[in-house]
Design a protein around this motif. Structure first.
Motif, mmCIF file in Angstrom:
data_model
loop_
_atom_site.group_PDB
_atom_site.id
_atom_site.type_symbol
_atom_site.label_atom_id
_atom_site.label_comp_id
_atom_site.label_asym_id
_atom_site.label_seq_id
_atom_site.Cartn_x
_atom_site.Cartn_y
_atom_site.Cartn_z
ATOM 1 N N ARG A 40 19.252 106.332 -88.074
ATOM 2 C CA ARG A 40 19.902 107.295 -87.175
ATOM 3 C C ARG A 40 20.990 108.041 -87.922
ATOM 4 O O ARG A 40 21.385 107.636 -89.034
ATOM 5 C CB ARG A 40 20.495 106.590 -85.945
ATOM 6 N N GLU A 42 24.683 110.746 -87.394
ATOM 7 C CA GLU A 42 25.690 111.353 -86.525
ATOM 8 C C GLU A 42 26.635 112.146 -87.413
ATOM 9 O O GLU A 42 27.233 111.582 -88.340
ATOM 10 C CB GLU A 42 26.450 110.243 -85.792
ATOM 11 N N ASN A 64 19.834 120.005 -92.388
ATOM 12 C CA ASN A 64 20.673 119.627 -91.250
ATOM 13 C C ASN A 64 22.009 120.364 -91.359
ATOM 14 O O ASN A 64 23.050 119.779 -91.626
ATOM 15 C CB ASN A 64 20.899 118.116 -91.227
ATOM 16 N N HIS A 68 23.925 115.611 -88.307
ATOM 17 C CA HIS A 68 22.931 114.870 -87.515
ATOM 18 C C HIS A 68 23.354 114.822 -86.051
ATOM 19 O O HIS A 68 24.536 114.682 -85.739
ATOM 20 C CB HIS A 68 22.810 113.442 -88.053
ATOM 21 N N ALA A 69 22.353 114.896 -85.181
ATOM 22 C CA ALA A 69 22.548 114.740 -83.731
ATOM 23 C C ALA A 69 23.644 115.662 -83.190
ATOM 24 O O ALA A 69 24.459 115.252 -82.363
ATOM 25 C CB ALA A 69 22.853 113.276 -83.389
ATOM 26 N N HIS A 70 23.672 116.890 -83.636
ATOM 27 C CA HIS A 70 24.685 117.815 -83.113
ATOM 28 C C HIS A 70 24.407 118.050 -81.626
ATOM 29 O O HIS A 70 23.268 118.361 -81.239
ATOM 30 C CB HIS A 70 24.634 119.143 -83.870
ATOM 31 N N PRO A 71 25.442 117.909 -80.772
ATOM 32 C CA PRO A 71 25.193 117.980 -79.324
ATOM 33 C C PRO A 71 24.515 119.291 -78.890
ATOM 34 O O PRO A 71 23.680 119.276 -77.983
ATOM 35 C CB PRO A 71 26.600 117.875 -78.695
ATOM 36 N N VAL A 74 20.802 118.881 -79.780
ATOM 37 C CA VAL A 74 20.193 117.827 -78.955
ATOM 38 C C VAL A 74 19.975 118.341 -77.531
ATOM 39 O O VAL A 74 18.880 118.215 -76.961
ATOM 40 C CB VAL A 74 21.090 116.559 -78.951
ATOM 41 N N GLN A 75 21.012 118.956 -76.965
ATOM 42 C CA GLN A 75 20.935 119.464 -75.592
ATOM 43 C C GLN A 75 19.844 120.534 -75.459
ATOM 44 O O GLN A 75 19.073 120.540 -74.504
ATOM 45 C CB GLN A 75 22.309 120.040 -75.189
#
Ligand SMILES: Cc1ncc(COP(=O)(O)O)c(C=O)c1O
Length: 409
Positions: A40, A42, A64, A68-71, A74-75
């Motif tokens: 994972r 972040e 990237n 990683h997992a930028h809101p 993701v949204q």
């Protein structure tokens, strides 16, 4: 065993890296030499399957851009997945149009065609240049590209890639491609003939070792293409999206290409490619080109969110600023490890330095042991293409780890 039982077994099996590495060797082709299992991520950090954390200066090889997992990304993916995952290019999808509009605005009026990768974007660009040559330059079809360039792994983009190691095994390669030395206008002029349709260039070479074209060269190239009625294609797959401290790397040299290709960071890590054409080159008609997945709603929604974030938070300016800081810190390190590091170079957050010996893999391994991912460009060059959201404190941490890695050689 039924498929359901096999999947259940896969879900419940040991999570340790060792087991996944063994399974990868058993089930995946041997195209990649790798031994790190990522679980994972972040922000600027990723965690492997054993729970070890790494500061990630590779960013999926310049992909990237928002970490990683930028809101925002993701949204956008979640919302789009709930609404429409795929419809094909038989129909208009709104996010595709939104992303094309954003690219139109940043490129000064180029229209888009979306694909799934950088190689595919370049394939589209080569086809478009060939069509231009057929129609407007007496059937010309040839593409001149540069020594040390990298344009992808399809056969045509392999033929355009100016590195023998990527070409040798695959002969015969498609006809109509030749390479000339980078930053050498006389060589380009001499290579141009009646069959030449266009020139394909990375204004900032990535895989070839982070080398920027000079302003004088790019301006001379633009003038030559105008005078000879050639199409100028800039491959911004690695250098685009603000990585060099300008949205497109060719902006540093004050020119505008006829075709631009993009991929990597465009959708913050979701697969996408784009081929942008200025009005002069924008001559595809229905049936000339196509794709099933290219411009898919999910990829474009992620692209729209990525573009909005980059522009809204001025990550292009941030890249320029942090790139200068990285440059300064690398020069300090070079003083400390004198004789080991040379030719610190690059623009924005696309930087590199050379090692005195071909020991890039050793440096990467030592960095990995210290919890940092860095990549190379050839056996003697260390390359930095971190997420554009990286902060000064992260770079300080990175330089500490690099310092220790170099000391441990
Ligand atoms: C400049 C450039 N062009 C094209 C490509 C190929 O992109 P992809 O791997 O998405 O096909 C790359 C990949 O590294 C690249 O750096």
């Amino acid at each position: 065993m039924t498929t359901a039982e096999t999947m259940k077994q896969a879900e419940t099996s040991d999570n340790s890296s060792r087991e996944w590495i063994e399974k990868e060797h058993k089930y995946y082709q041997g195209t990649f030499k790798r031994n790190l299992v990522m679980e994972r991520g972040e922000g600027v950090r990723v965690w492997d399957a054993d729970g070890k954390v790494y500061l990630d200066l590779v960013a999926g090889i310049a992909t990237n851009v928002l970490g990683h997992a930028h809101p925002a990304v993701v949204q956008a993916i979640i919302e789009q997945a709930q609404q429409l995952v795929h419809v094909s290019n038989l129909y208009i999808n709104k996010r595709q149009v939104d992303l094309a509009e954003q690219l139109y605005n940043v490129s000064g009026g180029m229209r888009s065609f979306f694909s799934n990768s950088g190689a595919e974007a370049n394939e589209g660009a080569i086809k478009l240049a060939r069509k231009y040559g057929r129609v407007n330059r007496n059937g010309a079809y040839g593409i001149i590209s540069m020594d040390r360039s990298f344009h992808g792994r399809t056969l045509a983009t392999t033929a355009a890639t100016g590195q023998k190691k990527y070409q040798d095994t695959w002969a015969p390669l498609p006809d109509g491609f030749k390479q000339v030395p980078f930053n050498d206008l006389d060589a380009l002029k001499a290579a141009t003939d009646e069959q030449t349709a266009g020139v394909l260039i990375e204004a900032m070479q990535g895989e070839g070792g982070i080398h920027a074209a000079s302003t004088e060269y790019m301006q001379g190239l633009r003038a030559w293409c105008d005078a000879q009625n050639l199409i100028l294609i800039c491959d911004e797959v690695q250098a685009g999206m603000g990585r060099t401290g300008k949205f497109f790397s060719w902006e540093h040299m004050g020119i505008r290409p006829d075709i631009v290709t993009m991929a990597k960071g465009l959708a913050g890590g979701v697969p996408i490619g784009a081929m942008l054409a200025a009005p002069r080159a924008d001559i595809f008609e229905p049936g000339d080109h196509g794709t099933t997945f290219g411009g898919n709603p999910i990829a474009c929604a992620a692209g729209v969110a990525t573009m909005k974030t980059i522009l809204g938070e001025d990550l292009v300016g941030h890249s320029a600023q942090l790139g200068d800081y990285l440059d300064k810190r690398l020069h300090e390190l070079a003083e400390k490890h004198s004789g080991m590091m040379s030719d610190i170079r690059g623009l924005g957050l696309m930087r590199a330095f050379d090692l005195a010996e071909p020991r890039a893999q050793d440096v990467m391994d030592r960095a990995l042991e210290r919890g940092m991912l860095i990549t190379n460009a050839g056996p003697s060059t260390i390359r930095f293409v971190p997420p554009l959201i990286i902060q000064q404190s992260d770079l300080d941490e990175a330089m500490g780890k690099l310092d220790a890695a170099l000391a441990a050689l």
